[in-house]
Motif scaffolding. Structure first.
Motif, PDB file in Angstrom:
ATOM      1  N   LEU A 125       0.833  -1.206   0.000  1.00  0.00           N
ATOM      2  CA  LEU A 125       0.000   0.000   0.000  1.00  0.00           C
ATOM      3  C   LEU A 125       0.865   1.254   0.000  1.00  0.00           C
ATOM      4  N   CYS A 126       1.914   1.261   0.824  1.00  0.00           N
ATOM      5  CA  CYS A 126       2.801   2.431   0.900  1.00  0.00           C
ATOM      6  C   CYS A 126       3.506   2.689  -0.433  1.00  0.00           C
ATOM      7  N   PHE A 127       3.792   1.627  -1.182  1.00  0.00           N
ATOM      8  CA  PHE A 127       4.415   1.784  -2.484  1.00  0.00           C
ATOM      9  C   PHE A 127       3.448   2.388  -3.499  1.00  0.00           C
ATOM     10  N   LEU A 128       2.172   1.995  -3.416  1.00  0.00           N
ATOM     11  CA  LEU A 128       1.185   2.458  -4.397  1.00  0.00           C
ATOM     12  C   LEU A 128       0.569   3.814  -4.048  1.00  0.00           C
ATOM     13  N   LEU A 129       0.626   4.190  -2.767  1.00  0.00           N
ATOM     14  CA  LEU A 129      -0.005   5.453  -2.350  1.00  0.00           C
ATOM     15  C   LEU A 129       0.456   6.657  -3.179  1.00  0.00           C
ATOM     16  N   PRO A 130       1.758   6.889  -3.343  1.00  0.00           N
ATOM     17  CA  PRO A 130       2.178   8.054  -4.133  1.00  0.00           C
ATOM     18  C   PRO A 130       1.674   8.007  -5.569  1.00  0.00           C
ATOM     19  N   LEU A 131       1.619   6.812  -6.155  1.00  0.00           N
ATOM     20  CA  LEU A 131       1.151   6.689  -7.525  1.00  0.00           C
ATOM     21  C   LEU A 131      -0.330   7.037  -7.625  1.00  0.00           C
ATOM     22  N   GLY A 132      -1.089   6.614  -6.618  1.00  0.00           N
ATOM     23  CA  GLY A 132      -2.504   6.959  -6.599  1.00  0.00           C
ATOM     24  C   GLY A 132      -2.734   8.445  -6.396  1.00  0.00           C
ATOM     25  N   PHE A 133      -1.948   9.059  -5.510  1.00  0.00           N
ATOM     26  CA  PHE A 133      -2.080  10.506  -5.299  1.00  0.00           C
ATOM     27  C   PHE A 133      -1.659  11.283  -6.545  1.00  0.00           C
ATOM     28  N   LEU A 134      -0.639  10.787  -7.243  1.00  0.00           N
ATOM     29  CA  LEU A 134      -0.253  11.435  -8.496  1.00  0.00           C
ATOM     30  C   LEU A 134      -1.410  11.415  -9.491  1.00  0.00           C
ATOM     31  N   GLY A 135      -2.094  10.266  -9.529  1.00  0.00           N
ATOM     32  CA  GLY A 135      -3.240  10.170 -10.423  1.00  0.00           C
ATOM     33  C   GLY A 135      -4.343  11.146 -10.075  1.00  0.00           C
ATOM     34  N   GLU A 136      -4.584  11.331  -8.776  1.00  0.00           N
ATOM     35  CA  GLU A 136      -5.647  12.240  -8.339  1.00  0.00           C
ATOM     36  C   GLU A 136      -5.253  13.704  -8.539  1.00  0.00           C
ATOM     37  N   PHE A 137      -4.032  14.049  -8.143  1.00  0.00           N
ATOM     38  CA  PHE A 137      -3.618  15.453  -8.244  1.00  0.00           C
ATOM     39  C   PHE A 137      -3.378  15.876  -9.694  1.00  0.00           C
ATOM     40  N   SER A 138      -2.974  14.928 -10.549  1.00  0.00           N
ATOM     41  CA  SER A 138      -2.758  15.280 -11.956  1.00  0.00           C
ATOM     42  C   SER A 138      -4.056  15.704 -12.643  1.00  0.00           C
ATOM     43  N   LYS A 139      -5.182  15.244 -12.103  1.00  0.00           N
ATOM     44  CA  LYS A 139      -6.483  15.648 -12.660  1.00  0.00           C
ATOM     45  C   LYS A 139      -6.788  17.121 -12.372  1.00  0.00           C
ATOM     46  N   MET A 140      -6.094  17.690 -11.409  1.00  0.00           N
ATOM     47  CA  MET A 140      -6.377  19.067 -10.989  1.00  0.00           C
ATOM     48  C   MET A 140      -5.403  20.070 -11.595  1.00  0.00           C
ATOM     49  N   THR A 141      -4.463  19.609 -12.401  1.00  0.00           N
ATOM     50  CA  THR A 141      -3.427  20.520 -12.902  1.00  0.00           C
ATOM     51  C   THR A 141      -3.985  21.634 -13.795  1.00  0.00           C
ATOM     52  N   GLU A 142      -5.043  21.360 -14.522  1.00  0.00           N
ATOM     53  CA  GLU A 142      -5.615  22.385 -15.404  1.00  0.00           C
ATOM     54  C   GLU A 142      -6.175  23.552 -14.609  1.00  0.00           C
ATOM     55  N   LYS A 143      -6.771  23.248 -13.455  1.00  0.00           N
ATOM     56  CA  LYS A 143      -7.379  24.300 -12.632  1.00  0.00           C
ATOM     57  C   LYS A 143      -6.373  24.927 -11.650  1.00  0.00           C
ATOM     58  N   LEU A 144      -5.516  24.078 -11.079  1.00  0.00           N
ATOM     59  CA  LEU A 144      -4.647  24.554  -9.991  1.00  0.00           C
ATOM     60  C   LEU A 144      -3.171  24.630 -10.370  1.00  0.00           C
ATOM     61  N   GLY A 145      -2.829  24.211 -11.567  1.00  0.00           N
ATOM     62  CA  GLY A 145      -1.434  24.283 -12.009  1.00  0.00           C
ATOM     63  C   GLY A 145      -0.679  22.992 -11.736  1.00  0.00           C
ATOM     64  N   GLU A 146       0.452  22.848 -12.414  1.00  0.00           N
ATOM     65  CA  GLU A 146       1.231  21.610 -12.307  1.00  0.00           C
ATOM     66  C   GLU A 146       1.839  21.394 -10.921  1.00  0.00           C
ATOM     67  N   ASN A 147       2.051  22.475 -10.206  1.00  0.00           N
ATOM     68  CA  ASN A 147       2.696  22.336  -8.891  1.00  0.00           C
ATOM     69  C   ASN A 147       1.834  21.590  -7.875  1.00  0.00           C
ATOM     70  N   ILE A 148       0.567  21.392  -8.201  1.00  0.00           N
ATOM     71  CA  ILE A 148      -0.328  20.697  -7.272  1.00  0.00           C
ATOM     72  C   ILE A 148       0.155  19.273  -6.999  1.00  0.00           C
ATOM     73  N   VAL A 149       0.897  18.685  -7.972  1.00  0.00           N
ATOM     74  CA  VAL A 149       1.338  17.297  -7.802  1.00  0.00           C
ATOM     75  C   VAL A 149       2.323  17.154  -6.647  1.00  0.00           C
ATOM     76  N   TRP A 150       2.957  18.247  -6.227  1.00  0.00           N
ATOM     77  CA  TRP A 150       3.896  18.161  -5.097  1.00  0.00           C
ATOM     78  C   TRP A 150       3.195  17.832  -3.779  1.00  0.00           C
ATOM     79  N   LEU A 151       1.876  18.021  -3.753  1.00  0.00           N
ATOM     80  CA  LEU A 151       1.127  17.619  -2.553  1.00  0.00           C
ATOM     81  C   LEU A 151       1.130  16.103  -2.364  1.00  0.00           C
ATOM     82  N   THR A 152       1.527  15.394  -3.403  1.00  0.00           N
ATOM     83  CA  THR A 152       1.644  13.937  -3.289  1.00  0.00           C
ATOM     84  C   THR A 152       2.563  13.550  -2.137  1.00  0.00           C
TER      85      THR A 152
END
Length: 338
Positions: free
Chosen positions: A245-272
């Motif tokens: 789970l710990c290995f997959l968590l960052p990948l899942g968060f990347l998937g979720e935050f990447s959906k928000m890049t159009e509205k909030l910018g690319e830097n949102i992925v650092w919240l991963t």
């Protein structure tokens, strides 16, 4: 046993800091690759992460429940030992009679002191290190030993038993494998002799022997918990599920935050990184807590306080003998009571 209201963060965070470092590495690498090298394929849907998280949460909850039950059972056993010890002390004082008061006092003292020897031998046996225990194999547990001392590791059993057994008995007990068992055997042999001499009636002799049987029962229950670890198959799958789970968590968060890049910018992925560290830390700490609870006699800070309980029993029974110079009760060190 921790006697404080809770573990302080300045103790708890250092104890779990390696989990934080682990999640920092696991979350930083995919985030850096995603952001700087445009490895978009690292982002995965949240559904498989959620499904694995559910399984990991279930098995972690199961493990923590079972390890807590082992710890609570151990405390119940020692609660019974307290009650049986007090009953045994009363029975010895009131059931064993001699025509000469001085002789009667000596007999009472011999038997009750031998009971102190049994308590001492039992706690030393329970503090022996087994191959599956963690207190001396895990670095974070070894580091935490600076906050407390395990009395059974600081003293020698021979020196402890000298105060309670005569020289002949001490030499015999030191040659035996299960010292606690043989001490109760010595108790029974003396009770039989006193019965044959007419110093204990048949009924009272039976009652005293039953008390020894009860002590054997509680010793056996302690040995069962000590010598039978939490099943390794359940311990292993909890470790594997949590790490997956710990290995997959960052990948899942990347998937979720990447959906928000159009509205909030690319830097949102650092919240991963912070979100992965926080959530991964929760699961890893749950696993570590279960691990630190599964062996309640190993010398861990979360152990049952068998040294303190044994000392309290000794104080109670010495007072029954009319002694005035009593040993001091054992006090917590940094809120840890052993």
């Amino acid at each position: 046993m921790n006697t404080g209201s809770h573990y302080k963060l300045y103790h708890f965070i250092p104890w779990t800091r390696k989990k934080i470092y682990k999640m920092l590495i696991l979350s930083s690498i995919p985030t850096l690759l995603f952001y700087f090298l445009d490895w978009k394929w690292l982002a995965i849907p949240w559904v498989p992460v959620a499904l694995l998280g559910t399984a990991a949460a279930f098995i972690s909850g199961f493990k923590n429940t079972q390890t807590y039950n082992r710890s609570w059972e151990a405390r119940q056993i020692y609660g019974t030992i307290i009650n049986n010890s007090r009953s045994f002390g009363i029975f010895v004082k009131d059931f064993i009679r001699a025509n000469v008061p001085v002789e009667e006092t000596i007999i009472h003292q011999e038997i009750i002191y031998r009971h102190f020897a049994w308590l001492t031998a039992l706690r030393f046996q329970l503090r022996e290190i087994k191959s599956w225990e963690h207190v001396r194999t895990k670095s974070y547990n070894k580091e935490y030993l600076k906050y407390y001392k395990v009395p059974e590791w600081e003293t020698n059993i021979e020196d402890e038993l000298k105060a309670f057994l005569n020289k002949e008995e001490l030499l015999y007990i030191l040659t035996t494998k299960n010292k606690a068992t043989q001490i109760i055997s010595l108790q029974s042999a003396q009770l039989r002799k006193l019965n044959e001499e007419g110093k204990i009636s048949e009924y009272n002799y039976t009652a005293l022997e039953n008390q020894l049987k009860e002590l054997y029962d509680q010793q056996g229950k302690c040995e069962r918990i000590k010598n039978y670890p939490y099943p390794r198959q359940f311990s292993s799958i909890n470790l594997y599920f949590t790490n997956a789970l710990c290995f997959l968590l960052p990948l899942g968060f990347l998937g979720e935050f990447s959906k928000m890049t159009e509205k909030l910018g690319e830097n949102i992925v650092w919240l991963t990184i912070p979100f992965s560290i926080l959530l991964g830390w929760v699961f890893l700490v749950l696993e570590q807590i279960g691990e630190s609870t599964e062996n309640p006699f190993e010398g861990n800070a979360n152990d049952i306080s068998i040294t303190q309980i044994s000392r309290n029993i000794e104080i109670d029974l010495r007072e029954m003998l009319g002694e005035k110079e009593l040993p001091a009760a054992i006090q917590p060190v940094n809120n840890i009571l052993m």
